[in-house]
Design a protein around this motif. Sequence first.
Motif, mmCIF file in Angstrom:
data_model
loop_
_atom_site.group_PDB
_atom_site.id
_atom_site.type_symbol
_atom_site.label_atom_id
_atom_site.label_comp_id
_atom_site.label_asym_id
_atom_site.label_seq_id
_atom_site.Cartn_x
_atom_site.Cartn_y
_atom_site.Cartn_z
ATOM 1 N N THR A 179 0.860 -1.183 0.000
ATOM 2 C CA THR A 179 0.000 0.000 0.000
ATOM 3 C C THR A 179 0.904 1.245 0.000
ATOM 4 O OG1 THR A 179 -0.091 -0.020 2.391
ATOM 5 C CG2 THR A 179 -1.838 -1.208 1.221
ATOM 6 N N SER B 90 1.703 5.507 -1.002
ATOM 7 C CA SER B 90 1.597 6.343 -2.207
ATOM 8 C C SER B 90 2.303 5.713 -3.400
ATOM 9 C CB SER B 90 2.248 7.707 -1.958
ATOM 10 O OG SER B 90 1.654 8.333 -0.867
ATOM 11 N N THR B 91 3.413 5.026 -3.139
ATOM 12 C CA THR B 91 4.265 4.572 -4.247
ATOM 13 C C THR B 91 3.528 3.718 -5.284
ATOM 14 O OG1 THR B 91 6.129 4.688 -2.723
ATOM 15 C CG2 THR B 91 6.484 3.487 -4.784
ATOM 16 N N ASP C 266 0.905 -5.983 4.770
ATOM 17 C CA ASP C 266 0.674 -5.517 6.143
ATOM 18 C C ASP C 266 -0.718 -4.924 6.334
ATOM 19 O OD1 ASP C 266 1.279 -3.339 4.518
ATOM 20 O OD2 ASP C 266 3.207 -2.940 5.472
ATOM 21 N N HIS D 1 12.412 1.003 5.869
ATOM 22 C CA HIS D 1 11.529 -0.132 6.162
ATOM 23 C C HIS D 1 10.927 -0.701 4.883
ATOM 24 C CE1 HIS D 1 7.758 2.597 6.952
ATOM 25 N NE2 HIS D 1 7.692 2.119 5.739
ATOM 26 N N GLY E 64 7.622 -3.444 3.982
ATOM 27 C CA GLY E 64 6.482 -3.826 4.806
ATOM 28 C C GLY E 64 6.535 -2.845 5.975
ATOM 29 N N LYS F 45 12.740 10.164 -1.074
ATOM 30 C CA LYS F 45 13.293 8.810 -0.957
ATOM 31 C C LYS F 45 14.772 8.759 -1.334
ATOM 32 C CE LYS F 45 9.492 6.960 0.444
ATOM 33 N NZ LYS F 45 8.572 6.118 -0.275
HETATM 34 C C1 F6R Z 1 2.953 -0.490 2.594
HETATM 35 C C2 F6R Z 1 4.258 -0.761 3.138
HETATM 36 C C3 F6R Z 1 5.284 0.297 3.383
HETATM 37 C C4 F6R Z 1 5.370 1.358 2.291
HETATM 38 C C5 F6R Z 1 6.389 2.418 2.680
HETATM 39 C C6 F6R Z 1 6.469 3.526 1.654
HETATM 40 O O1 F6R Z 1 2.194 -1.675 2.486
HETATM 41 O O2 F6R Z 1 4.473 -1.868 3.422
HETATM 42 O O3 F6R Z 1 6.539 -0.327 3.513
HETATM 43 O O4 F6R Z 1 5.723 0.760 1.085
HETATM 44 O O5 F6R Z 1 6.027 2.976 3.910
HETATM 45 O O6 F6R Z 1 5.283 4.252 1.677
HETATM 46 P P1 F6R Z 1 4.951 5.328 0.557
HETATM 47 O O7 F6R Z 1 4.794 4.569 -0.699
HETATM 48 O O8 F6R Z 1 3.659 5.948 1.005
HETATM 49 O O9 F6R Z 1 6.088 6.273 0.519
#
Ligand code: F6R
Length: 242
Positions: free
Chosen positions: A36, A38-39, A67, A138, A140, A202
């Motif tokens: 899940t 934004s990515t 998760d 991190h 997940g 990032k």
């Molecule tokens: C989501 C997850 C997290 C996101 C990470 C990046 O299921 O497991 O590891 O991939 O927090 O989040 P965004 O994409 O919102 O920058």
Amino acid sequence: MKVVVVENYDEMSLRAAEIVEQQVLKNAKSILGLATGSTPIGLYGKMIEGFKNRSVSYEQIKTINLDEYQGLNRNHPNSYHSFMYENLFKHINIQMRNTYLPDGQARSVEEECERYEALIDRIGPVHLQILGMGTNGHIGFNEPGTPEGSLTHCVELDESTRKNNARFFESPDAVPTHAITMGIASILKSDRILLLASGKKKAPAVKKLMEQQVSEDFPASYLWNHDDVTLIADRDAYQLVE
Ligand code: F6R
């Protein structure tokens, strides 16, 4: 690790969708590991386009998500169940009974973690795992300090993670403090892993990843211990890598 650097978020999403579609065309019964945040929203958008415009079918696939927040009802607008339904599942021909996420409201968290890991082993291995990465590395919800051998478990979220995710909630305090996440070892069981990174926020994490130092302080670095990982990063995310 194969590295693909693309121009922007849209191109990252397109390249990722091509890989997902190839996987599904190769094996209509593919098991996809989903994330899940934004990515992957752009990727899911491209998958929806592929379903609508090019008849890519998801009818027989199964999905296993990384998760879920602990304590949120699955119908809560910020649960990952809702996220997946709104951003992908309701738009394609997937059978909802073939979609799996941890139950954030299970009465016994320990039993739920065991059940989920057993499920991964029973219907897996995941053919293609999609990952995003936190600014703290991190994957997940495996925060810094998570051991490589970890299986599905309950975690206390880092303050930085709660802050980053506060944008989805009405207030920072409303972000749950705990989550259930697949562990590092659960993720590394996947046949193939696709890590996506976009945006200058990032960039420090991508730089750290590319130093290739495997350490529990930076969980994404464990991906160097898997032999089929592709990183698709856009220029902004890759800008600090020499
Ligand atoms: C989501 C997850 C997290 C996101 C990470 C990046 O299921 O497991 O590891 O991939 O927090 O989040 P965004 O994409 O919102 O920058």
